[in-house]
Design a protein around this motif. Structure first.
Motif, PDB file in Angstrom:
ATOM      1  N   LEU A 154      -1.133  12.532  23.728  1.00 59.59           N
ATOM      2  CA  LEU A 154      -2.479  11.986  23.891  1.00 59.59           C
ATOM      3  C   LEU A 154      -2.644  10.665  23.145  1.00 59.59           C
ATOM      4  O   LEU A 154      -3.280   9.731  23.638  1.00 59.59           O
ATOM      5  N   GLU A 155      -2.039  10.566  21.970  1.00 56.59           N
ATOM      6  CA  GLU A 155      -2.219   9.358  21.157  1.00 56.59           C
ATOM      7  C   GLU A 155      -1.465   8.155  21.702  1.00 56.59           C
ATOM      8  O   GLU A 155      -1.678   7.041  21.223  1.00 56.59           O
ATOM      9  N   LEU A 156      -0.624   8.356  22.693  1.00 60.71           N
ATOM     10  CA  LEU A 156      -0.011   7.204  23.348  1.00 60.71           C
ATOM     11  C   LEU A 156      -1.046   6.384  24.107  1.00 60.71           C
ATOM     12  O   LEU A 156      -0.868   5.184  24.324  1.00 60.71           O
ATOM     13  N   HIS A 157      -2.130   7.023  24.513  1.00 61.09           N
ATOM     14  CA  HIS A 157      -3.123   6.367  25.364  1.00 61.09           C
ATOM     15  C   HIS A 157      -4.559   6.498  24.864  1.00 61.09           C
ATOM     16  O   HIS A 157      -5.439   5.828  25.376  1.00 61.09           O
ATOM     17  N   PHE A 158      -4.778   7.386  23.896  1.00 68.20           N
ATOM     18  CA  PHE A 158      -6.134   7.614  23.404  1.00 68.20           C
ATOM     19  C   PHE A 158      -6.125   7.725  21.883  1.00 68.20           C
ATOM     20  O   PHE A 158      -5.124   8.118  21.286  1.00 68.20           O
ATOM     21  N   LYS A 159      -7.252   7.413  21.286  1.00 66.66           N
ATOM     22  CA  LYS A 159      -7.438   7.636  19.852  1.00 66.66           C
ATOM     23  C   LYS A 159      -8.190   8.946  19.679  1.00 66.66           C
ATOM     24  O   LYS A 159      -9.347   9.074  20.085  1.00 66.66           O
ATOM     25  N   ILE A 160      -7.553   9.932  19.084  1.00 66.70           N
ATOM     26  CA  ILE A 160      -8.176  11.237  18.905  1.00 66.70           C
ATOM     27  C   ILE A 160      -9.093  11.183  17.686  1.00 66.70           C
ATOM     28  O   ILE A 160      -8.666  10.828  16.582  1.00 66.70           O
ATOM     29  N   ASN A 197     -11.462  15.415  21.342  1.00 72.01           N
ATOM     30  CA  ASN A 197     -12.471  14.359  21.429  1.00 72.01           C
ATOM     31  C   ASN A 197     -11.760  13.040  21.177  1.00 72.01           C
ATOM     32  O   ASN A 197     -11.270  12.796  20.076  1.00 72.01           O
ATOM     33  N   VAL A 198     -11.670  12.202  22.224  1.00 70.89           N
ATOM     34  CA  VAL A 198     -10.845  10.999  22.130  1.00 70.89           C
ATOM     35  C   VAL A 198     -11.640   9.758  22.511  1.00 70.89           C
ATOM     36  O   VAL A 198     -12.695   9.835  23.144  1.00 70.89           O
ATOM     37  N   LYS A 199     -11.092   8.609  22.125  1.00 66.80           N
ATOM     38  CA  LYS A 199     -11.602   7.322  22.585  1.00 66.80           C
ATOM     39  C   LYS A 199     -10.552   6.648  23.440  1.00 66.80           C
ATOM     40  O   LYS A 199      -9.380   6.577  23.060  1.00 66.80           O
ATOM     41  N   ASP A 200     -10.966   6.182  24.601  1.00 65.98           N
ATOM     42  CA  ASP A 200     -10.072   5.435  25.483  1.00 65.98           C
ATOM     43  C   ASP A 200      -9.747   4.108  24.802  1.00 65.98           C
ATOM     44  O   ASP A 200     -10.643   3.338  24.447  1.00 65.98           O
ATOM     45  N   LEU A 201      -8.460   3.837  24.607  1.00 68.21           N
ATOM     46  CA  LEU A 201      -8.049   2.622  23.893  1.00 68.21           C
ATOM     47  C   LEU A 201      -8.382   1.357  24.672  1.00 68.21           C
ATOM     48  O   LEU A 201      -8.385   0.262  24.109  1.00 68.21           O
ATOM     49  N   TYR A 202      -8.667   1.495  25.962  1.00 70.79           N
ATOM     50  CA  TYR A 202      -8.918   0.314  26.785  1.00 70.79           C
ATOM     51  C   TYR A 202     -10.411   0.056  26.995  1.00 70.79           C
ATOM     52  O   TYR A 202     -10.825  -1.079  27.153  1.00 70.79           O
ATOM     53  N   ASN A 204     -12.869   1.908  25.011  1.00 71.91           N
ATOM     54  CA  ASN A 204     -13.560   2.300  23.783  1.00 71.91           C
ATOM     55  C   ASN A 204     -14.673   3.315  24.052  1.00 71.91           C
ATOM     56  O   ASN A 204     -15.623   3.432  23.291  1.00 71.91           O
ATOM     57  N   THR A 205     -14.562   4.047  25.147  1.00 71.46           N
ATOM     58  CA  THR A 205     -15.531   5.093  25.449  1.00 71.46           C
ATOM     59  C   THR A 205     -15.020   6.441  24.946  1.00 71.46           C
ATOM     60  O   THR A 205     -13.812   6.676  24.870  1.00 71.46           O
ATOM     61  N   THR A 206     -15.948   7.331  24.579  1.00 72.14           N
ATOM     62  CA  THR A 206     -15.582   8.653  24.091  1.00 72.14           C
ATOM     63  C   THR A 206     -15.416   9.617  25.261  1.00 72.14           C
ATOM     64  O   THR A 206     -16.246   9.660  26.168  1.00 72.14           O
ATOM     65  N   ILE A 207     -14.339  10.379  25.237  1.00 71.99           N
ATOM     66  CA  ILE A 207     -14.009  11.316  26.302  1.00 71.99           C
ATOM     67  C   ILE A 207     -13.667  12.660  25.670  1.00 71.99           C
ATOM     68  O   ILE A 207     -13.061  12.711  24.601  1.00 71.99           O
ATOM     69  N   VAL A 208     -14.048  13.738  26.347  1.00 69.29           N
ATOM     70  CA  VAL A 208     -13.657  15.077  25.925  1.00 69.29           C
ATOM     71  C   VAL A 208     -12.643  15.611  26.920  1.00 69.29           C
ATOM     72  O   VAL A 208     -12.893  15.618  28.127  1.00 69.29           O
ATOM     73  N   SER A 209     -11.499  16.032  26.437  1.00 67.31           N
ATOM     74  CA  SER A 209     -10.440  16.506  27.324  1.00 67.31           C
ATOM     75  C   SER A 209     -10.810  17.851  27.931  1.00 67.31           C
ATOM     76  O   SER A 209     -11.709  18.553  27.457  1.00 67.31           O
ATOM     77  N   VAL A 210     -10.094  18.215  28.976  1.00 62.84           N
ATOM     78  CA  VAL A 210     -10.206  19.567  29.517  1.00 62.84           C
ATOM     79  C   VAL A 210      -9.683  20.545  28.474  1.00 62.84           C
ATOM     80  O   VAL A 210      -9.004  20.163  27.516  1.00 62.84           O
ATOM     81  N   GLY A 211      -9.996  21.821  28.654  1.00 60.77           N
ATOM     82  CA  GLY A 211      -9.591  22.822  27.682  1.00 60.77           C
ATOM     83  C   GLY A 211      -8.171  23.318  27.915  1.00 60.77           C
ATOM     84  O   GLY A 211      -7.720  23.438  29.055  1.00 60.77           O
TER      85      GLY A 211
END
Length: 219
Positions: A154-160, A197-202, A204-211
């Motif tokens: 996940l951290e390759l593409h998002f900031k957790i 709970n992540v932020k899209d690195l591109y 900067n929006t907050t996203i919640v992953s599927v479970g």
């Protein structure tokens, strides 16, 4: 270049082991919330600080292969103990590293206190669970490498920002009365699904992953 990567990797595109369908998780959450109305001390969710969790993983991964979450009870509420261990049984080894959740951080614990919290759960909330649903969950264990892969990928593409654990109660029947064979053996057991709970690195929006449910329930 960045636009192509952003389109290719949505948070939903990471198909980790044992992904829970959103409609099934919604059912499991509602079932758990109904249970929480009749059993005092059950909480709906908890979150952990990702940076401190990664620190604990780094410090313990050389000497442990499993990350075990124990259901414990402090005061009148359910809480979580965590052990880094080389065994996946309920047994706690002398060399296991033990922690108890305080707010969003896992604080180091000792064997005496840890066992006391386990016994509190057994004689308290767990005894009421057994009376109501005729089954129990005392621990959920994870392969530590899978936990590391989940975070690293996940951290390759998002900031957790954090990991959120939603409590669920499994059901082998969906909301339409259809059979759910994947949950037959764990029907009615409580556990939790993991969300990032992540932020899209591109953007900067907050996203919640599927479970995801990549843990194994004991017993």
């Amino acid at each position: 270049m960045e636009t192509k990567v952003k389109r290719k990797h949505s948070i939903e595109s990471f198909l980790f082991n044992k992904k829970i369908k959103p409609e099934e998780e919604e059912l499991f959450v509602l079932k758990y919330k109904a249970l929480a109305k009749v059993i005092p001390g059950l909480i709906e969710d908890f979150s952990i600080d990702i940076n401190f969790f990664k620190y604990l993983i780094t410090n313990n991964s050389q000497n442990a292969t499993f990350c075990k979450f124990y259901f414990i009870q402090e005061h009148d509420a359910i809480n979580f103990g965590m052990a880094f261990s080389n065994n996946k049984t309920f047994k706690i080894d002398e060399q296991d590293k033990l922690y108890v959740l305080k707010s969003k951080l896992f604080v180091e614990s000792n064997l005496n206190d840890f066992n006391k919290f386990i016994n509190n759960f057994d004689s308290g909330i767990n005894s009421r669970l057994i009376q109501n649903i005729n089954c129990e969950t005392k621990m959920v264990y994870y392969d530590l490498e899978k936990v590391k892969d989940y975070i690293t990928t996940l951290e390759l593409h998002f900031k957790i920002d954090s990991l959120k654990f939603n409590f669920i109660q499994y059901s082998n029947i969906d909301s339409n009365g259809n059979h759910l064979p994947n949950y037959e053996d764990i029907n009615n057991k409580i556990s939790f699904s993991v969300h990032a709970n992540v932020k899209d690195l591109y953007t900067n929006t907050t996203i919640v992953s599927v479970g995801y449910d990549f843990g194994t329930i004991y017993p």
